[in-house]
Motif scaffolding. Structure first.
Motif, PDB file in Angstrom:
ATOM      1  N   CYS A 102       0.889  -1.239   0.099  1.00  0.00           N
ATOM      2  CA  CYS A 102       0.075   0.073  -0.099  1.00  0.00           C
ATOM      3  C   CYS A 102       0.787   1.317  -0.163  1.00  0.00           C
ATOM      4  N   ALA A 103       2.229   1.064   0.549  1.00  0.00           N
ATOM      5  CA  ALA A 103       2.798   2.360   0.671  1.00  0.00           C
ATOM      6  C   ALA A 103       4.242   1.694   1.462  1.00  0.00           C
ATOM      7  N   ALA A 104       5.244   2.418   1.224  1.00  0.00           N
ATOM      8  CA  ALA A 104       6.349   2.062   1.813  1.00  0.00           C
ATOM      9  C   ALA A 104       7.395   3.180   2.385  1.00  0.00           C
ATOM     10  N   VAL A 105       7.900   3.163   3.548  1.00  0.00           N
ATOM     11  CA  VAL A 105       8.881   4.170   4.205  1.00  0.00           C
ATOM     12  C   VAL A 105      10.082   3.679   4.656  1.00  0.00           C
ATOM     13  N   VAL A 106      10.996   4.242   4.382  1.00  0.00           N
ATOM     14  CA  VAL A 106      12.504   3.779   4.780  1.00  0.00           C
ATOM     15  C   VAL A 106      13.132   4.768   5.573  1.00  0.00           C
ATOM     16  N   LEU A 107      13.467   4.587   6.779  1.00  0.00           N
ATOM     17  CA  LEU A 107      14.174   5.456   7.645  1.00  0.00           C
ATOM     18  C   LEU A 107      15.648   5.282   7.595  1.00  0.00           C
ATOM     19  N   ASN A 108      16.416   6.288   7.079  1.00  0.00           N
ATOM     20  CA  ASN A 108      17.800   6.283   7.174  1.00  0.00           C
ATOM     21  C   ASN A 108      18.379   4.730   6.561  1.00  0.00           C
ATOM     22  N   PRO A 109      17.827   4.598   5.342  1.00  0.00           N
ATOM     23  CA  PRO A 109      18.217   3.039   4.870  1.00  0.00           C
ATOM     24  C   PRO A 109      19.441   2.776   4.408  1.00  0.00           C
ATOM     25  N   ALA A 110      19.956   1.686   4.615  1.00  0.00           N
ATOM     26  CA  ALA A 110      21.510   1.389   4.274  1.00  0.00           C
ATOM     27  C   ALA A 110      21.169   1.338   2.742  1.00  0.00           C
ATOM     28  N   PRO A 111      22.692   1.794   2.138  1.00  0.00           N
ATOM     29  CA  PRO A 111      22.453   2.297   0.479  1.00  0.00           C
ATOM     30  C   PRO A 111      22.243   1.249  -0.296  1.00  0.00           C
ATOM     31  N   ILE A 112      21.511   1.523  -1.187  1.00  0.00           N
ATOM     32  CA  ILE A 112      21.297   0.410  -2.525  1.00  0.00           C
ATOM     33  C   ILE A 112      22.526   0.579  -3.511  1.00  0.00           C
ATOM     34  N   LYS A 113      22.538  -0.222  -4.312  1.00  0.00           N
ATOM     35  CA  LYS A 113      23.473   0.062  -5.533  1.00  0.00           C
ATOM     36  C   LYS A 113      23.140   1.048  -6.403  1.00  0.00           C
ATOM     37  N   GLY A 114      24.108   1.899  -6.796  1.00  0.00           N
ATOM     38  CA  GLY A 114      24.197   3.175  -7.176  1.00  0.00           C
ATOM     39  C   GLY A 114      24.547   4.288  -6.402  1.00  0.00           C
ATOM     40  N   VAL A 115      24.141   4.230  -4.940  1.00  0.00           N
ATOM     41  CA  VAL A 115      24.744   5.230  -4.207  1.00  0.00           C
ATOM     42  C   VAL A 115      26.086   5.226  -4.033  1.00  0.00           C
ATOM     43  N   ARG A 116      26.670   6.359  -4.339  1.00  0.00           N
ATOM     44  CA  ARG A 116      28.323   6.567  -4.466  1.00  0.00           C
ATOM     45  C   ARG A 116      28.895   7.283  -3.413  1.00  0.00           C
ATOM     46  N   ALA A 117      28.010   7.835  -2.662  1.00  0.00           N
ATOM     47  CA  ALA A 117      28.524   8.727  -1.635  1.00  0.00           C
ATOM     48  C   ALA A 117      28.923   7.943  -0.222  1.00  0.00           C
ATOM     49  N   LEU A 118      30.060   8.228   0.146  1.00  0.00           N
ATOM     50  CA  LEU A 118      30.912   7.272   1.120  1.00  0.00           C
ATOM     51  C   LEU A 118      31.591   7.946   2.245  1.00  0.00           C
ATOM     52  N   PRO A 119      30.739   8.639   3.197  1.00  0.00           N
ATOM     53  CA  PRO A 119      31.323   9.602   4.030  1.00  0.00           C
ATOM     54  C   PRO A 119      32.102   8.826   5.140  1.00  0.00           C
ATOM     55  N   LEU A 120      32.991   9.580   5.717  1.00  0.00           N
ATOM     56  CA  LEU A 120      34.087   9.008   6.689  1.00  0.00           C
ATOM     57  C   LEU A 120      33.319   8.375   7.823  1.00  0.00           C
ATOM     58  N   ALA A 121      32.353   9.163   8.312  1.00  0.00           N
ATOM     59  CA  ALA A 121      31.513   8.803   9.374  1.00  0.00           C
ATOM     60  C   ALA A 121      30.782   7.432   9.046  1.00  0.00           C
ATOM     61  N   THR A 196      11.269   2.003 -12.156  1.00  0.00           N
ATOM     62  CA  THR A 196       9.956   1.584 -12.507  1.00  0.00           C
ATOM     63  C   THR A 196       8.631   2.443 -11.739  1.00  0.00           C
ATOM     64  N   GLY A 197       7.676   2.284 -12.638  1.00  0.00           N
ATOM     65  CA  GLY A 197       6.315   2.916 -11.877  1.00  0.00           C
ATOM     66  C   GLY A 197       5.423   1.967 -11.052  1.00  0.00           C
ATOM     67  N   GLN A 198       5.813   0.829 -11.220  1.00  0.00           N
ATOM     68  CA  GLN A 198       5.186  -0.509 -10.603  1.00  0.00           C
ATOM     69  C   GLN A 198       5.742  -0.641  -9.199  1.00  0.00           C
ATOM     70  N   ARG A 199       5.283   0.290  -8.549  1.00  0.00           N
ATOM     71  CA  ARG A 199       5.521  -0.017  -6.987  1.00  0.00           C
ATOM     72  C   ARG A 199       4.702   0.971  -6.242  1.00  0.00           C
ATOM     73  N   ALA A 200       4.539   0.819  -4.843  1.00  0.00           N
ATOM     74  CA  ALA A 200       3.884   1.703  -4.182  1.00  0.00           C
ATOM     75  C   ALA A 200       4.553   3.117  -3.861  1.00  0.00           C
ATOM     76  N   PRO A 201       3.788   4.183  -3.348  1.00  0.00           N
ATOM     77  CA  PRO A 201       4.402   5.237  -2.774  1.00  0.00           C
ATOM     78  C   PRO A 201       5.509   4.977  -1.839  1.00  0.00           C
ATOM     79  N   LEU A 202       6.560   5.752  -1.802  1.00  0.00           N
ATOM     80  CA  LEU A 202       7.656   5.469  -1.156  1.00  0.00           C
ATOM     81  C   LEU A 202       8.184   6.984  -0.569  1.00  0.00           C
ATOM     82  N   LEU A 203       8.633   7.058   0.796  1.00  0.00           N
ATOM     83  CA  LEU A 203       9.012   7.873   1.588  1.00  0.00           C
ATOM     84  C   LEU A 203      10.299   7.560   2.177  1.00  0.00           C
ATOM     85  N   PHE A 204      11.346   8.582   1.897  1.00  0.00           N
ATOM     86  CA  PHE A 204      12.662   8.386   2.454  1.00  0.00           C
ATOM     87  C   PHE A 204      12.731   9.455   3.848  1.00  0.00           C
TER      88      PHE A 204
END
Length: 269
Positions: A102-121, A196-204
Motif C-alpha cells: 500500500c505504501a513504503a517508508v524507509v528511515l535512514n536506509p542502508a545504501p542500495i546499488k548506485g549510491v556512491r556517497a561514502l562519508p568517513l562517518a 519503475t512506476g510499478q511500485r507503491a508510494p515511497l517515503l525516505f
C-alpha cells in the motif's frame, strides 16, 4: 481513522531488536491500523534470547531477510504499509518491487546499488564488521562505545547506553558486505529498480547528523528515484541521528511518517 484495518509491517535494522518498534506499533494501532513488528530470520523473541543464541543469525543476508518478510506479507489479507529502518529500509525497497504494498517508508536506509556517497562517518560506523572479510559469515555485536558513535551521537551518553542495553543485539555481517560491494558487482542483493512506476508510494526519512547512514547517503538514494513516475518523497530530520526511530524523539518521527502514510492511503482509496 482513515485506514481501518490496513496492516503495517515494521522491519528493524542491523543491531537493533524488533521490540524497538513497540511504541510505533501502539501509535499505529491507536490510529486504526493493524501493525506487527516481526524480527529477522534467526532473531529471538526477546533481546536477551537473541544475545544468548547469536549463531542463528550467522550468514543471514539481504535476500534471506527479504524472503522472510515477503512470506509474512503474502499471509496478510490485504496489501500492507511496510516501514523499515537502516538495513530494514533496504529490504523495504526490495519488497516494494516484488510484493503488493500500500505504501513504503524507509528511515535512514542502508545504501542500495548506485549510491556512491561514502562519508568517513559511515566507514567508521561500519568498521567493526568490514575490518575483516571473515565477518561475512559471522555475527558481530557492537560495544556501548561503538553504539554511541553509530547510533547515539546526538544523545547523551546515558541515553545512548540505555538504548544499547534495551535494544542492541548481535547482527550478521553479511548485509553490510553486500551493501558495501554492491557497486562493484554486476548482480547484487542491494540492487533495486529505481525507475519503475510499478511500485507503491515511497517515503525516505533522513537524519541530518546520522553517522551510520549519513544524510548525504539517504538523499543520494532518494535522487536515484527521480526518473520514476511513482511517488518518492523525502523528509529530513534536523539534528537527529541513527537512533531517531527509537530514542526520546521517536514520537515526532512517527507522527510525520503516519501523516504521510495517511495522505497516501486517502489519495489511493
Amino acid at each position: 481513522m482513515t485506514a481501518p484495518g490496513i496492516p503495517v509491517v515494521f522491519i528493524h535494522g542491523l543491531w537493533i531488536h524488533s521490540s524497538s518498534w513497540t511504541p510505533w506499533v501502539e501509535l499505529f494501532h491507536a490510529a486504526g491500523y493493524q501493525p506487527i513488528a516481526p524480527g529477522w530470520p534467526g532473531d529471538g523473541e526477546t533481546v536477551a534470547d537473541t544475545r544468548a543464541r547469536p549463531g542463528r543469525l550467522a550468514g543471514v543476508g539481504l535476500e534471506d531477510i527479504a524472503t522472510h518478510y515477503r512470506g509474512i506479507i503474502e499471509d496478510l489479507d490485504r496489501p500492507p504499509i511496510v516501514i523499515g529502518h537502516s538495513v530494514g529500509g533496504t529490504v523495504v525497497q526490495k519488497l516494494n518491487l516484488t510484493s503488493d504494498l500500500c505504501a513504503a517508508v524507509v528511515l535512514n536506509p542502508a545504501p542500495i546499488k548506485g549510491v556512491r556517497a561514502l562519508p568517513l562517518a559511515q566507514l567508521r560506523s561500519s568498521f567493526p564488521v568490514l575490518r575483516s572479510p571473515g565477518n561475512q559469515k559471522r555475527v558481530i555485536a557492537l560495544s556501548a562505545e561503538q553504539f554511541r558513535y553509530g547510533f547515539g551521537n546526538t544523545l547523551t551518553a546515558d541515553e545512548s547506553d540505555e538504548l544499547h542495553e534495551r535494544f542492541a543485539i548481535p547482527g550478521p555481517g553479511r548485509p553490510l558486505f553486500e551493501v558495501a560491494t554492491s557497486n562493484f558487482r554486476s548482480s547484487s542483493p542491494a540492487a533495486v529498480d529505481t525507475r519503475t512506476g510499478q511500485r507503491a508510494p515511497l517515503l525516505f526519512v533522513s537524519a541530518e547528523r546520522d553517522h551510520t547512514v549519513p544524510d548525504v547517503v539517504t538523499r543520494a538514494a532518494h535522487r536515484l528515484y527521480r526518473d520514476s513516475p511513482a511517488v518518492a518523497d523525502l523528509i529530513q530530520l534536523p539534528g537527529r541521528g541513527h537512533s531517531a526511530p527509537f530514542d526520546h524523539g521517536w514520537a515526532d518521527v512517527a507522527d510525520q511518517v503516519e501523516s504521510w502514510v495517511k495522505r497516501q492511503v486517502v489519495s489511493h482509496a
